[in-house]
Design an enzyme around this catalytic site. Sequence first.
Site, PDB file in Angstrom:
ATOM      1  N   CYS A 193      55.816  19.383  57.458  1.00  0.00           N
ATOM      2  CA  CYS A 193      56.645  19.005  56.314  1.00  0.00           C
ATOM      3  C   CYS A 193      55.853  18.358  55.184  1.00  0.00           C
ATOM      4  O   CYS A 193      56.425  17.838  54.254  1.00  0.00           O
ATOM      5  CB  CYS A 193      57.777  18.086  56.759  1.00  0.00           C
ATOM      6  SG  CYS A 193      57.184  16.509  57.371  1.00  0.00           S
TER       7      CYS A 193
ATOM      8  N   GLU B 140      51.581  12.592  62.971  1.00  0.00           N
ATOM      9  CA  GLU B 140      50.820  12.308  61.766  1.00  0.00           C
ATOM     10  C   GLU B 140      49.718  11.282  61.998  1.00  0.00           C
ATOM     11  O   GLU B 140      49.066  10.840  61.063  1.00  0.00           O
ATOM     12  CB  GLU B 140      51.747  11.858  60.631  1.00  0.00           C
ATOM     13  CG  GLU B 140      52.663  10.706  61.006  1.00  0.00           C
ATOM     14  CD  GLU B 140      53.713  10.407  59.943  1.00  0.00           C
ATOM     15  OE1 GLU B 140      53.502  10.756  58.774  1.00  0.00           O
ATOM     16  OE2 GLU B 140      54.733   9.784  60.299  1.00  0.00           O
TER      17      GLU B 140
ATOM     18  N   ARG C 290      27.073  52.859  30.554  1.00  0.00           N
ATOM     19  CA  ARG C 290      28.111  51.846  30.736  1.00  0.00           C
ATOM     20  C   ARG C 290      27.809  50.990  31.956  1.00  0.00           C
ATOM     21  O   ARG C 290      27.446  51.485  32.997  1.00  0.00           O
ATOM     22  CB  ARG C 290      29.469  52.530  30.932  1.00  0.00           C
ATOM     23  CG  ARG C 290      29.679  53.699  30.001  1.00  0.00           C
ATOM     24  CD  ARG C 290      30.836  54.599  30.426  1.00  0.00           C
ATOM     25  NE  ARG C 290      32.126  53.942  30.372  1.00  0.00           N
ATOM     26  CZ  ARG C 290      33.245  54.520  30.782  1.00  0.00           C
ATOM     27  NH1 ARG C 290      33.224  55.745  31.305  1.00  0.00           N
ATOM     28  NH2 ARG C 290      34.388  53.864  30.691  1.00  0.00           N
TER      29      ARG C 290
ATOM     30  N   GLY D 196      30.058  39.149  29.961  1.00  0.00           N
ATOM     31  CA  GLY D 196      28.660  38.747  30.113  1.00  0.00           C
ATOM     32  C   GLY D 196      27.805  39.934  30.499  1.00  0.00           C
ATOM     33  O   GLY D 196      26.602  39.921  30.330  1.00  0.00           O
TER      34      GLY D 196
ATOM     35  N   MET E  81      26.547  43.864  30.095  1.00  0.00           N
ATOM     36  CA  MET E  81      26.194  44.545  28.853  1.00  0.00           C
ATOM     37  C   MET E  81      27.304  45.463  28.355  1.00  0.00           C
ATOM     38  O   MET E  81      28.000  46.087  29.137  1.00  0.00           O
ATOM     39  CB  MET E  81      24.927  45.342  29.073  1.00  0.00           C
ATOM     40  CG  MET E  81      24.106  45.390  27.834  1.00  0.00           C
ATOM     41  SD  MET E  81      22.831  46.576  28.036  1.00  0.00           S
ATOM     42  CE  MET E  81      23.767  48.057  28.028  1.00  0.00           C
TER      43      MET E  81
ATOM     44  N   LYS F 140      34.104  50.452  38.004  1.00  0.00           N
ATOM     45  CA  LYS F 140      34.229  51.569  37.066  1.00  0.00           C
ATOM     46  C   LYS F 140      33.634  52.836  37.674  1.00  0.00           C
ATOM     47  O   LYS F 140      34.256  53.906  37.666  1.00  0.00           O
ATOM     48  CB  LYS F 140      33.496  51.196  35.768  1.00  0.00           C
ATOM     49  CG  LYS F 140      33.838  52.056  34.583  1.00  0.00           C
ATOM     50  CD  LYS F 140      32.983  51.684  33.366  1.00  0.00           C
ATOM     51  CE  LYS F 140      33.380  50.337  32.780  1.00  0.00           C
ATOM     52  NZ  LYS F 140      32.454  49.894  31.707  1.00  0.00           N
TER      53      LYS F 140
ATOM     54  N   ARG G  64      41.663  51.384  36.503  1.00  0.00           N
ATOM     55  CA  ARG G  64      41.580  50.248  37.427  1.00  0.00           C
ATOM     56  C   ARG G  64      42.996  49.724  37.648  1.00  0.00           C
ATOM     57  O   ARG G  64      43.914  50.075  36.902  1.00  0.00           O
ATOM     58  CB  ARG G  64      40.689  49.138  36.868  1.00  0.00           C
ATOM     59  CG  ARG G  64      41.209  48.588  35.555  1.00  0.00           C
ATOM     60  CD  ARG G  64      40.235  47.626  34.932  1.00  0.00           C
ATOM     61  NE  ARG G  64      40.441  47.615  33.496  1.00  0.00           N
ATOM     62  CZ  ARG G  64      39.564  47.179  32.616  1.00  0.00           C
ATOM     63  NH1 ARG G  64      38.394  46.735  33.012  1.00  0.00           N
ATOM     64  NH2 ARG G  64      39.826  47.188  31.339  1.00  0.00           N
TER      65      ARG G  64
ATOM     66  N   HIS H 262      48.268  10.558  39.808  1.00  0.00           N
ATOM     67  CA  HIS H 262      49.612  10.135  40.185  1.00  0.00           C
ATOM     68  C   HIS H 262      50.667  10.937  39.432  1.00  0.00           C
ATOM     69  O   HIS H 262      51.611  11.461  40.015  1.00  0.00           O
ATOM     70  CB  HIS H 262      49.764   8.630  39.895  1.00  0.00           C
ATOM     71  CG  HIS H 262      51.143   8.108  40.136  1.00  0.00           C
ATOM     72  ND1 HIS H 262      52.062   7.983  39.124  1.00  0.00           N
ATOM     73  CD2 HIS H 262      51.768   7.729  41.281  1.00  0.00           C
ATOM     74  CE1 HIS H 262      53.200   7.512  39.630  1.00  0.00           C
ATOM     75  NE2 HIS H 262      53.042   7.352  40.941  1.00  0.00           N
TER      76      HIS H 262
ATOM     77  N   TYR I  55      58.319  26.603  61.823  1.00  0.00           N
ATOM     78  CA  TYR I  55      58.760  26.540  60.426  1.00  0.00           C
ATOM     79  C   TYR I  55      57.799  25.723  59.568  1.00  0.00           C
ATOM     80  O   TYR I  55      57.011  24.928  60.081  1.00  0.00           O
ATOM     81  CB  TYR I  55      60.178  25.949  60.331  1.00  0.00           C
ATOM     82  CG  TYR I  55      60.268  24.476  60.647  1.00  0.00           C
ATOM     83  CD1 TYR I  55      60.093  23.512  59.646  1.00  0.00           C
ATOM     84  CD2 TYR I  55      60.511  24.041  61.946  1.00  0.00           C
ATOM     85  CE1 TYR I  55      60.156  22.164  59.939  1.00  0.00           C
ATOM     86  CE2 TYR I  55      60.579  22.691  62.246  1.00  0.00           C
ATOM     87  CZ  TYR I  55      60.395  21.757  61.237  1.00  0.00           C
ATOM     88  OH  TYR I  55      60.453  20.429  61.521  1.00  0.00           O
TER      89      TYR I  55
ATOM     90  N   GLY J 173      53.023  15.842  59.759  1.00  0.00           N
ATOM     91  CA  GLY J 173      52.931  15.287  58.418  1.00  0.00           C
ATOM     92  C   GLY J 173      51.460  15.331  58.068  1.00  0.00           C
ATOM     93  O   GLY J 173      50.684  14.445  58.446  1.00  0.00           O
TER      94      GLY J 173
ATOM     95  N   SER K 155      56.996  17.486  64.191  1.00  0.00           N
ATOM     96  CA  SER K 155      56.904  17.828  62.785  1.00  0.00           C
ATOM     97  C   SER K 155      55.601  17.230  62.243  1.00  0.00           C
ATOM     98  O   SER K 155      55.439  16.016  62.216  1.00  0.00           O
ATOM     99  CB  SER K 155      58.120  17.266  62.061  1.00  0.00           C
ATOM    100  OG  SER K 155      57.985  17.421  60.683  1.00  0.00           O
TER     101      SER K 155
HETATM  102  P1  ADP Z   1      34.416  48.399  29.014  1.00  0.00           P
HETATM  103  O1  ADP Z   1      33.888  47.981  30.326  1.00  0.00           O
HETATM  104  O2  ADP Z   1      34.244  47.384  27.957  1.00  0.00           O
HETATM  105  O3  ADP Z   1      35.812  48.936  29.113  1.00  0.00           O
HETATM  106  P2  ADP Z   1      33.542  51.135  28.797  1.00  0.00           P
HETATM  107  O4  ADP Z   1      32.306  51.524  29.495  1.00  0.00           O
HETATM  108  O5  ADP Z   1      34.790  51.536  29.438  1.00  0.00           O
HETATM  109  O6  ADP Z   1      33.473  49.588  28.523  1.00  0.00           O
HETATM  110  O7  ADP Z   1      33.477  51.723  27.342  1.00  0.00           O
HETATM  111  C1  ADP Z   1      34.331  51.309  26.322  1.00  0.00           C
HETATM  112  C2  ADP Z   1      34.925  52.496  25.615  1.00  0.00           C
HETATM  113  O8  ADP Z   1      33.897  53.360  25.152  1.00  0.00           O
HETATM  114  C3  ADP Z   1      35.757  53.390  26.508  1.00  0.00           C
HETATM  115  O9  ADP Z   1      37.058  52.926  26.614  1.00  0.00           O
HETATM  116  C4  ADP Z   1      35.723  54.689  25.797  1.00  0.00           C
HETATM  117  O10 ADP Z   1      36.712  54.732  24.800  1.00  0.00           O
HETATM  118  C5  ADP Z   1      34.359  54.691  25.169  1.00  0.00           C
HETATM  119  N1  ADP Z   1      33.492  55.537  25.979  1.00  0.00           N
HETATM  120  C6  ADP Z   1      32.723  55.197  27.012  1.00  0.00           C
HETATM  121  N2  ADP Z   1      32.104  56.275  27.530  1.00  0.00           N
HETATM  122  C7  ADP Z   1      32.489  57.320  26.774  1.00  0.00           C
HETATM  123  C8  ADP Z   1      32.212  58.716  26.808  1.00  0.00           C
HETATM  124  N3  ADP Z   1      31.402  59.243  27.712  1.00  0.00           N
HETATM  125  N4  ADP Z   1      32.818  59.478  25.878  1.00  0.00           N
HETATM  126  C9  ADP Z   1      33.638  58.956  24.969  1.00  0.00           C
HETATM  127  N5  ADP Z   1      33.947  57.665  24.883  1.00  0.00           N
HETATM  128  C10 ADP Z   1      33.390  56.847  25.778  1.00  0.00           C
HETATM  129 MG    MG Z   2      36.568  50.434  29.656  1.00  0.00          MG
END
Ligand code: ADP
Ligand code: MG
Length: 924
Positions: A880, A793, A97, A106, A108, A26, A343, A460, A900, A814, A812
């Site tokens: 093969c 083989e 984020r 998992g 945050m 990200k 992404r 099997h 091949y 095997g 070949s």
């Molecule tokens: P995830 O990894 O779950 O996609 P994000 O970090 O992308 O989490 O955040 C989820 C959503 O929170 C984003 O899609 C966006 O809509 C909102 N968000 C995150 N940062 C901002 C920001 N700076 N301003 C407005 N919305 C935000």
């Molecule tokens: Mg996101």
Amino acid sequence: MSADSKKRVFAFEEGDGKNKHLLGGKGANLCEMTQIGLNVPPGFVLSTEACLEFLASPTKELPPGLWEEVQTQMTALEKKTKKGFGSAEEPLLVSVRSGSAMSMPGMMDTILNLGLNAKTLQGVIKATGDERFAYDAYRRFIQLFGKIALNVDDTFFDKQFEMVKKAAGVKEDVALSASDLKDTAERFLRVVQEQTGRPFPEDPYEQLLIAIKAVFGSWGGKRAVDYRRQFNITPAMANGTAVNICTMVFGNRGDDSGTGVGFTRDPGTGENLLYGEYLVNAQGEDVVAGIRTPKPLVSLKADMPEMAKQLDALRDRLEGHYKEVQDFEFTIERGILYCLQTRNGKMNAVAQVRTSVEMVKEGIITKAQALLRVAPDSLEQMLFPRLDPKAKATPVASGLPASPGAASGIAVFDADRAEMLGKEQGFKVILVREETKPEDIHGFFASEGILTSRGGKTSHAAVVARGMGKCCVAGAEGIHVDVDKRIAIVGDTSFKEGDMITLDGTSGKVYLGEIPTVEPEFTDELVTLLSWADEVARIKVMANSDTPVDAKRALKYGAVGIGLARTERMFNDPARLPIVIDMIVADTKEERQEALDRLLPLQQQDFKSLFEVMAPYPVVIRLLDPPIHEFLPNENTLVREITELQQLAKNAHGLTALGAAMTLMQAPDKVRADVDGLRRQLDPMLVESVIVKKERMLRKVRALFETNPMLGHRGVRLGISFPEIYQMQIRAILEAAAECQAAGVEVHPKIKVPQVCTAQELKIVKKWVDAIHDEIKARTGKPVKFQFGTMIEVVRACMRAETLAEQSEFFSFGTNDLTQAAFSFSREDAENKFLPLYTESEVLQDNPFEVLDEKGVGKLMELAVKWGRSVKPDLLVGICGEHGGHPAAIAFCDKIGLDYVSCSGPRVPVARLAAAHAALHAAK
Ligand code: ADP
Ligand code: MG
Ligand code: MG
């Protein structure tokens, strides 16, 4: 070390967008998008290295100097945005984020609106003139921060919120007034105080510090650690999480604002159309949380025409830059579009292939890039029937997706019934077993799919079904199979013989009833992509097929020949098996020859039709390989039958004696006639003669008994002990080829000898080949074009590759047998006993029967190729075994110079693409 390399915090303008390992996926893309001029709210990234330093600290403090770097960046952010963090006039709010090099649950969750407190709240009200918006943002922040950073359970907040809504008499949060939301915020602050024993942190910098530590800490949390272990995410793939601090923009500022997610192309079909959804007047989490139903992006044109135009422009910029379909997140604040994340888009195989071909035609990517962005294995999805995605159905059980495809049919619980109902009565049947055994094979032929309640992906059932291209769900443990009652119990429902069920071997799901399926999509785009693959690939792809039907299918999939035709499959045909058995139980050479004479025209016809279908491509035919006792009934069955027959014989003799006694006793005519009738029907002579036959068979079975049949009397060893068998097959091949040639059909048969370990064996077989060929040539006046070669083989064959090459035009590999030989593992036993333990405890990295063992078996192959070509530079070499269809093995075979690979028909497209990948990687 330069000062710069110690840098741990990067403004979006500074960070290296290619360095996902350091900045997380990200963060790296936020930097890259900023630097190519897309509208990203300003912000900065704390590196994954900072995260690792933090986690290594015993006191869980930020590493020295990091906080100062953060403060410097915050000051810069204030300048860029002309706002103040903690300001009562124009407050700066940020999101915090997480994001590592690989996306994983998992980690945050994102905290939005950080920086709000009693004072800055007033600033927001002043700056926006919107009290309701301000309190809405505030209560969201307190709950998110409380939950995510302070670990306060959501239910405490929810309870309070319900009370507010109830008091206000509303159902939806959008209906709450500013003062309701103010009340909510105050209640939430009290929740935090009660649950944490401390007041909610007011100081924005304290909020920021707590949030950063919480994100870093989440990398070491149980959920994240478990996930990485489960999916084998190694530190080389992702190590630590970055923290992204990003200026807040607000999609909830009214009807000229909104938020959404988009794909630059439809990830389901690949169509070149903006795809996604959005919500007007909402913040990011609302789309995910499903508070309101989002609208499809196509309707943005009506809602906000100017925004729709800008979004189209954003889409072109993203694709033009990343040269890949993007999955992005955006927010519109009062008519201004911001991009918050991008992404590479995850797509199904159909979409992946279509976008590859179209992006080449649009000039966005090259053919090589198009080929490399499609994972060869993913093509399997396109090559088998699958459940109609439009059909709504709930599975009753699930197991392992053991062989792809989907099928419906009536349930049957043993192989004989499957054959009777499927083959003889023409029903579509699904064979349902606890597990399957080799003797169930006729049931496989008669079934559309196989379902077992025990066993894994290498059981099997799974292996055989994959080989036949039939779908299979294995190890569906929730199903209890009762063969005697012909019923299967699944939880509180059940299905019995004759009930319709549906299997999805691609997902491992089992359904009651018939669910429509859609045929495999060999789309135009796939045809195009694979034609590009053939242009760059060096190694050729052939197919393993034994019948003309199979061969036709292989051709459709693009095979350029048959790399393995097994002659034993032709022997197993029910019409021929009796002749084959006569041949085996023959006591004299003459008797055996008599049976072989009957087999010859049948085999010859087999080969002729294969040659005709495949012309002008080569067909490699392997002479008989398995131990011949495999064609005979099993010993226990014979013993049982003989005992029963002997009982019957006694009764027959009894009847004869009774008849004689009746005459002596001058019994009444009627009684004597009855006994006579019975006696005539049960002729003791007839029974005796059957017994004699069965006993002879039993003697043969016992004589042929071997402790280790797979290492015993099979392959060329069998050929040398019974020359008539191999000679018949050789004659059938050469006569068929001669017939084709005479008819003007171009054929390239190749005779392949199995299990060879010494050149002497090859010399003997070759002498027969030459003699038979000379004879045909003398008769027809024309030589037959063919090649003679050997399977490699056994380990000794690898070691003696030079002398074997003198006798062969081709090798070949095997690799199934060669793997057994190299490890001294019997596959069946290994996979049923210790291999799962071995791979689980990492004694072995992979099951070598599934993943070619390059270090050991591969080394043997490499030596054999090198030594073989040292005496015969133009020696043709192929593989093969099952491995021949696996992309990693194909790459290896390409590397060591094989000509091949040969694999099952449906794997051919996968192998063609893998062959192209191998060539492209080698060229790099
Ligand atoms: P995830 O990894 O779950 O996609 P994000 O970090 O992308 O989490 O955040 C989820 C959503 O929170 C984003 O899609 C966006 O809509 C909102 N968000 C995150 N940062 C901002 C920001 N700076 N301003 C407005 N919305 C935000
Ligand atoms: Mg996101
Ligand atoms: Mg998330």
